[in-house]
Write a protein that holds these residues in place. Structure first.
Motif, PDB file in Angstrom:
ATOM      1  N   PRO A  88      12.575  -3.823  14.139  1.00 12.55           N
ATOM      2  CA  PRO A  88      13.156  -3.924  12.786  1.00 12.55           C
ATOM      3  C   PRO A  88      12.158  -4.454  11.752  1.00 12.55           C
ATOM      4  O   PRO A  88      12.192  -4.033  10.589  1.00 12.55           O
ATOM      5  CB  PRO A  88      14.324  -4.886  12.979  1.00 12.55           C
ATOM      6  N   GLU A  89      11.260  -5.309  12.171  1.00 10.49           N
ATOM      7  CA  GLU A  89      10.273  -5.848  11.223  1.00 10.49           C
ATOM      8  C   GLU A  89       9.207  -4.828  10.827  1.00 10.49           C
ATOM      9  O   GLU A  89       8.376  -5.113   9.955  1.00 10.49           O
ATOM     10  CB  GLU A  89       9.610  -7.111  11.790  1.00 10.49           C
ATOM     11  N   ASP A  90       9.211  -3.662  11.435  1.00  3.01           N
ATOM     12  CA  ASP A  90       8.319  -2.584  11.012  1.00  3.01           C
ATOM     13  C   ASP A  90       8.898  -1.809   9.820  1.00  3.01           C
ATOM     14  O   ASP A  90       8.234  -0.923   9.276  1.00  3.01           O
ATOM     15  CB  ASP A  90       8.064  -1.602  12.162  1.00  3.01           C
ATOM     16  N   THR A  91      10.111  -2.125   9.432  1.00  2.00           N
ATOM     17  CA  THR A  91      10.751  -1.441   8.307  1.00  2.00           C
ATOM     18  C   THR A  91       9.968  -1.639   7.024  1.00  2.00           C
ATOM     19  O   THR A  91       9.513  -2.743   6.729  1.00  2.00           O
ATOM     20  CB  THR A  91      12.185  -1.957   8.133  1.00  2.00           C
ATOM     21  N   GLN A 108       2.302   8.596  -2.104  1.00  2.00           N
ATOM     22  CA  GLN A 108       3.510   8.076  -2.743  1.00  2.00           C
ATOM     23  C   GLN A 108       4.354   7.245  -1.790  1.00  2.00           C
ATOM     24  O   GLN A 108       5.270   6.539  -2.217  1.00  2.00           O
ATOM     25  CB  GLN A 108       4.351   9.236  -3.299  1.00  2.00           C
ATOM     26  N   GLY A 109       4.061   7.311  -0.515  1.00  2.00           N
ATOM     27  CA  GLY A 109       4.769   6.514   0.481  1.00  2.00           C
ATOM     28  C   GLY A 109       5.895   7.256   1.169  1.00  2.00           C
ATOM     29  O   GLY A 109       6.464   8.211   0.620  1.00  2.00           O
ATOM     30  N   THR A 110       6.206   6.814   2.372  1.00  2.00           N
ATOM     31  CA  THR A 110       7.331   7.360   3.123  1.00  2.00           C
ATOM     32  C   THR A 110       8.095   6.195   3.752  1.00  2.00           C
ATOM     33  O   THR A 110       7.491   5.263   4.275  1.00  2.00           O
ATOM     34  CB  THR A 110       6.864   8.366   4.196  1.00  2.00           C
ATOM     35  N   GLN A 111       9.410   6.239   3.664  1.00  2.00           N
ATOM     36  CA  GLN A 111      10.242   5.132   4.115  1.00  2.00           C
ATOM     37  C   GLN A 111      10.442   5.180   5.624  1.00  2.00           C
ATOM     38  O   GLN A 111      10.809   6.221   6.179  1.00  2.00           O
ATOM     39  CB  GLN A 111      11.606   5.179   3.420  1.00  2.00           C
ATOM     40  N   VAL A 112      10.231   4.047   6.258  1.00  2.00           N
ATOM     41  CA  VAL A 112      10.536   3.870   7.685  1.00  2.00           C
ATOM     42  C   VAL A 112      11.564   2.755   7.806  1.00  2.00           C
ATOM     43  O   VAL A 112      11.347   1.650   7.291  1.00  2.00           O
ATOM     44  CB  VAL A 112       9.272   3.513   8.487  1.00  2.00           C
ATOM     45  N   THR A 113      12.661   3.051   8.445  1.00  2.00           N
ATOM     46  CA  THR A 113      13.712   2.064   8.653  1.00  2.00           C
ATOM     47  C   THR A 113      14.014   1.987  10.146  1.00  2.00           C
ATOM     48  O   THR A 113      14.342   2.993  10.766  1.00  2.00           O
ATOM     49  CB  THR A 113      14.984   2.421   7.884  1.00  2.00           C
ATOM     50  N   VAL A 114      13.895   0.782  10.690  1.00  2.00           N
ATOM     51  CA  VAL A 114      14.159   0.566  12.109  1.00  2.00           C
ATOM     52  C   VAL A 114      15.398  -0.296  12.236  1.00  2.00           C
ATOM     53  O   VAL A 114      15.428  -1.439  11.768  1.00  2.00           O
ATOM     54  CB  VAL A 114      12.965  -0.105  12.806  1.00  2.00           C
ATOM     55  N   SER A 115      16.418   0.241  12.860  1.00  2.00           N
ATOM     56  CA  SER A 115      17.671  -0.492  13.025  1.00  2.00           C
ATOM     57  C   SER A 115      17.670  -1.251  14.352  1.00  2.00           C
ATOM     58  O   SER A 115      17.101  -0.800  15.337  1.00  2.00           O
ATOM     59  CB  SER A 115      18.855   0.465  12.962  1.00  2.00           C
ATOM     60  N   SER A 116      18.338  -2.385  14.331  1.00  7.15           N
ATOM     61  CA  SER A 116      18.377  -3.223  15.544  1.00  7.15           C
ATOM     62  C   SER A 116      19.537  -2.833  16.447  1.00  7.15           C
ATOM     63  O   SER A 116      20.404  -2.063  16.083  1.00  7.15           O
ATOM     64  CB  SER A 116      18.485  -4.692  15.152  1.00  7.15           C
TER      65      SER A 116
END
Length: 116
Positions: A88-91, A108-116
């Motif tokens: 999750p802290e890699d989000t 421009q960036g790309t979103q990474v979301t890691v759910s626990s």
């Protein structure tokens, strides 16, 4: 002038994997050192990994060592970040960077979301 476009971000569960890609155009990427940065909400942008022009030297932030791998394909003008065992802290928003001498370019960036 070099342009960078990231892709490959998304939502993944903790322990999962993602592969980010960065497509370069406008110039030959083999002249540039490349890097991935990330920025979590409310935090400053931080370096994740970097590679020299031929990837003979790579470096990683302590927080991602052993889990992330940077690579590049100069023939295709591409940079990659393989991310395994995500936490999750890699989000955050992940940015591709290319630099040579005083020239410094960002995607421009790309979103990474890691759910626990």
């Amino acid at each position: 002038q070099l342009q960078l476009v990231e892709s490959g971000g998304g939502l993944v569960q903790s322990g999962g994997s993602l592969r980010l890609s960065c497509a370069a155009s406008g110039s030959n990427l083999d002249r540039y050192a490349v890097a991935w940065f990330r920025q979590a909400p409310g935090k400053e942008r931080e370096g994740v990994s970097c590679a020299t022009t031929r990837s003979d030297v790579t470096n990683y932030a302590d927080s991602v060592k052993g889990r992330f791998t940077i690579s590049r394909d100069n023939a295709k003008n591409m940079v990659y970040l393989q991310m395994n065992s995500l936490k999750p802290e890699d989000t955050g928003v992940y940015y591709c960077n290319a630099a040579v001498r005083e020239y410094n370019y960002w995607g421009q960036g790309t979103q990474v979301t890691v759910s626990s």
